[in-house]
Each structure stands twice: as C-alpha cells, then as structure tokens.
Design an enzyme around this catalytic site. Structure first.
Site, PDB file in Angstrom:
ATOM      1  N   LYS A 211       0.830  -1.209   0.000  1.00  8.88           N
ATOM      2  CA  LYS A 211       0.000   0.000   0.000  1.00  8.88           C
ATOM      3  C   LYS A 211       0.861   1.254   0.000  1.00  8.88           C
ATOM      4  CE  LYS A 211      -4.208  -2.147   1.554  1.00  8.88           C
ATOM      5  NZ  LYS A 211      -5.293  -2.268   2.544  1.00  8.88           N
ATOM      6  N   ARG A 249      -2.876 -10.436   4.988  1.00  7.23           N
ATOM      7  CA  ARG A 249      -3.264 -10.587   3.576  1.00  7.23           C
ATOM      8  C   ARG A 249      -2.146  -9.987   2.728  1.00  7.23           C
ATOM      9  NH1 ARG A 249      -6.076  -7.575  -0.341  1.00  7.23           N
ATOM     10  NH2 ARG A 249      -7.446  -8.846  -1.680  1.00  7.23           N
TER      11      ARG A 249
END
Length: 272
Positions: A211, A249
């Site tokens: 991210k 994840r």
C-alpha cells in the site's frame, strides 16, 4: 482453523495470499486476468504456504469503479471452482449474489470490504471477514476524517461482532481496513494500536501489502511502483503479527512464511 468466535489467542498465524482476477487492481492488475494464469498463481500461493487464497474479481483500490455482477462472476467463478480443490478459498466481494455463487462453487470465507454480508456467510456456514471502511472505493480517499480513528474503528468492529453473533456466523475475522478511507496518520495509529482490537476476542486480519502509505514513509516515497514495496510490506506484516494480527493478507507469501518458520524454530530451541 480455530473457532473465530472464540479467543483470538488460540489461532496460529495464517497467511492469506492475494489473487486479483482484475485488469485494474493497484498492484498486479492484469497479471492474472487469464483464467489459467490465475489458477496457476493460486496454486503457487498454496504451495508457498498460504493458508487461504483470496480471489477477487473487482478492484477496491481508491478510485476504482464498480463492475457488474455478471462480469465479476465471469472473472472469479472458474478460478474459485478450481482452487477450492486445493485449499481454503475466500471470495473478496461486496456483492451478495457474487458471494453466494462463489460459496456454492467451493469458497468457504467471504472477505467483505463492505461489512454487509454477515447473513450470507452465516447462511452458508462460511467464515466472514468484516472490514471497516469510511466511504466506498470510488471516493474513500478524498477527505477521510475521524475524531479518534482507533476508537471509531473499534466501535464499528465491535458492532460487526454483535451482528455476527446474531446471524450465527461460524468464523469471524475483523479487519481495521488499513488504507480504506484513512490517511497515512490514520493507518499508523491503527497499526500502533492493534493490540486494542484484541479486546474484541476475535481474530484480527490486517492487509497492508504494497500500500502507498508504506512508500510515503520510506526512501521509496510515494512514486514507487507497488511491486517495489515488498521490503516495506514485510516489515509492516511482521509488526502486525507481533502486535496481535492472526491473519495477514499479502501479495508475496514466501517471505512471511519464512519469518513465521524462523520464529517457530526459535521458540522450539528456547531453553534447550
């Protein structure tokens, strides 16, 4: 896996491998739009040690546009059917029809960024990942604001737990939604205070892989391509796992599995 409605402490860490069957996901959009490529990659994630492979047919990156149910199902259904023969498959969707069809095809967990599919998960005896997000992917990063992000997310997830108990969800995982309607400071506050969420008594899932906020904190800066953020992703995942996360994840499974194996080996040699 443990009974997620029980204690978070009894669940061993699980690595969830990301399989985006989309042309526009922020990190690997387009790499696995071919069904056979997607199935091969999913099997490779299992081989690397993923306990769950998370199949998604609609990008939820900031600014992503919603796709039709028909298109989402076209993308994910043959992949779910094939991979369900190899291991635990979750369906990453916010649509009830897509979730139900994937569960009938062999998925056993609904990874739900909308936190609205608890009843569907319960109906099929499936696990439910309920995630916090402020807004929807199309607009969520325009102006996220909280008086106290940790407490507001905590209260939201507490509500999800109450819903799960009401519906009779078999396994519940709570996700604070890193990057979903949050600034860099919001993301950091949630990561620094992950142990706060252990009070909910439910496994916590964290998704930080590749991210953009990770790049903004390091030498990479914001312009680095997502695939160049693996070192930062590993560091953030190690932080999450050592501060209460039960599931991470990730795009790259092997580095996290190797970390977990090393920790296990070190524990076994303690006092020997």
């Amino acid at each position: 896996m443990s009974d997620a409605m029980g204690s978070n402490q009894i669940m061993r860490p699980v690595v969830m491998g990301i399989l985006n069957v989309t042309p526009d996901s922020f990190s690997d959009g387009g790499r696995y739009v071919d069904t056979q490529d997607a199935i091969r990659h999913g099997r490779d994630l299992f081989a690397q040690g993923a306990g769950i492979v998370d199949v998604g047919g609609e990008s939820t990156r900031p600014g992503a546009q919603e796709v039709s149910e028909t298109e989402e199902l076209r993308r994910i259904l043959p992949v779910v059917e094939a991979l369900a023969e190899d291991g635990v498959v979750s369906i990453d969707t916010r649509k009830e029809r897509v979730a139900k069809t994937a569960l009938r095809a062999g998925a056993t967990i609904v990874n739900d960024v909308s936190a609205s599919l608890g009843a569907t998960a319960a109906e099929f005896g499936a696990g439910w990942v309920a995630m916090h997000a402020q807004g929807v992917p199309e607009t969520m990063q325009q102006s996220p604001h909280y008086a106290d992000v940790v407490e507001e997310v905590y209260r939201f997830l507490q509500g999800c737990r109450i819903q799960a108990e009401k519906f009779g969800v078999r396994e519940l995982y709570l996700d604070p939604g890193i990057g979903f309607g949050k600034t860099v400071d919001h993301n950091l506050a949630l990561l620094r205070n992950l142990t706060r969420f252990l009070d909910l008594g439910t496994p916590i899932l964290v998704g930080v892989s590749r991210k953009s906020f990770l790049a903004s904190l390091t030498r990479l800066q914001q312009m680095a391509a997502p695939i160049e953020r693996e070192e930062q992703s590993l560091a953030a995942n190690i932080w999450a796992l050592t501060h209460g996360a039960s599931v991470v994840r990730v795009h790259e499974v092997s580095p996290v599995i190797e970390y977990l194996r090393l920790v296990e080996a070190m524990k076994m040699t303690e006092g020997s």
